[in-house]
Design an enzyme around this catalytic site. Structure first.
Site, PDB file in Angstrom:
ATOM      1  N   ASP A  53      78.867 -34.443 -52.844  1.00  0.00           N
ATOM      2  CA  ASP A  53      77.447 -34.164 -52.645  1.00  0.00           C
ATOM      3  C   ASP A  53      76.566 -35.252 -53.245  1.00  0.00           C
ATOM      4  OD1 ASP A  53      77.942 -31.709 -51.375  1.00  0.00           O
ATOM      5  OD2 ASP A  53      78.106 -30.683 -53.303  1.00  0.00           O
ATOM      6  N   TYR A 111      88.972 -32.719 -60.327  1.00  0.00           N
ATOM      7  CA  TYR A 111      87.566 -32.992 -60.606  1.00  0.00           C
ATOM      8  C   TYR A 111      87.352 -32.908 -62.112  1.00  0.00           C
ATOM      9  CZ  TYR A 111      86.009 -32.661 -55.728  1.00  0.00           C
ATOM     10  OH  TYR A 111      85.805 -32.886 -54.393  1.00  0.00           O
TER      11      TYR A 111
END
Length: 253
Positions: A53, A111
């Site tokens: 994003d 992540y």
């Protein structure tokens, strides 16, 4: 034609995410421009493993593309980096089998989310960590609640509703979720490290936002279990801001 796998790092601060968008600057746009410059007059399209994003960073994004055998593989990183802005870098390039697809073939991803936990914000971390001022953060609760995410679950309550694809299977598996506290040179960093087979839209940021609210007592310690059992978003925290998130690594068979 070769199928070439790239490992890519980028600072997402100045980009509206990875994926191409109209009227917005993205990482994919810059990568495609560099590829088409290097391989001119061929039209090259990269296929990425993850669509990060706006504001999210990557150290281990992976993409593949098909191109003629006109550049030796060891020269591709330099050729592309010469044509990329200095906040995007090709770390590695390798020839893979013709059936390899960066997105489809990924078996797990890591992540990391960085939180700067102090009354002030270190200016050097302002684009790479969430600033968390509250001092009443129970580190033991953070890890205890993070352990409840491990396993295969329906993570529907932990995905952003707006902008997500409802056809994507919400059942994902988390393999590891570790939290390093008092990290960094000054001991003010909290690093959330999560490894799973796949993640839903904004899922990692919502997991972190939930854990922070458990750590400060705004959510009860068993909120994660209740959210996973009931699917109720009342037990879920806010979405943590994007700048703290890094796509660290992607694994393949």
């Amino acid at each position: 034609m070769d199928n070439i796998k790239l490992t890519i790092a980028y600072d997402g601060s100045n980009y509206h995410g990875y994926q191409l968008q109209e009227n917005a600057v993205t990482v994919q746009e810059k990568l495609e421009k560099a590829l088409n410059t290097v391989y001119y007059p061929y039209k090259i399209t990269p296929y990425s493993a993850s669509r990060t994003d706006s504001g999210v960073h990557a150290k281990g994004q992976v993409a593949n593309f098909f191109a003629p055998k006109q550049i030796p593989i060891h020269k591709i990183p330099l050729a592309l980096n010469t044509n990329l802005p200095n906040d995007i870098a090709i770390i590695n390039a390798e020839v893979v089998g013709s059936n390899f697809r960066a997105r489809r073939d990924a078996i797990k991803k890591e992540y990391r989310y960085y939180v700067y936990h102090a009354p002030y914000m270190d200016p050097f971390w302002r684009n790479y960590a969430l600033h968390y001022r509250e001092q009443n953060l129970d580190y033991t609760k953070l890890q205890q609640a993070a352990n409840d995410f491990i396993g295969k679950h329906d993570f529907s309550p932990f995905r952003a509703i707006q902008g997500s694809n409802p056809s994507i299977d919400p059942v994902k598996e988390i393999y590891e979720f570790d939290i390093d506290v008092n990290a960094g040179e000054d001991g003010n960093l909290i690093i959330f490290k999560v490894i799973g087979n796949a993640f839903l839209y904004k899922m990692v940021r919502i997991l972190v936002g939930t854990l922070l609210q458990i750590g400060n007592g705004k959510l009860e310690i068993n909120a994660v279990k209740k959210a996973l059992q009931t699917g109720d978003r009342l037990f879920v925290g806010p979405t943590a801001s994007p700048q703290g998130l890094v796509l660290q690594q992607i694994w393949y068979p």
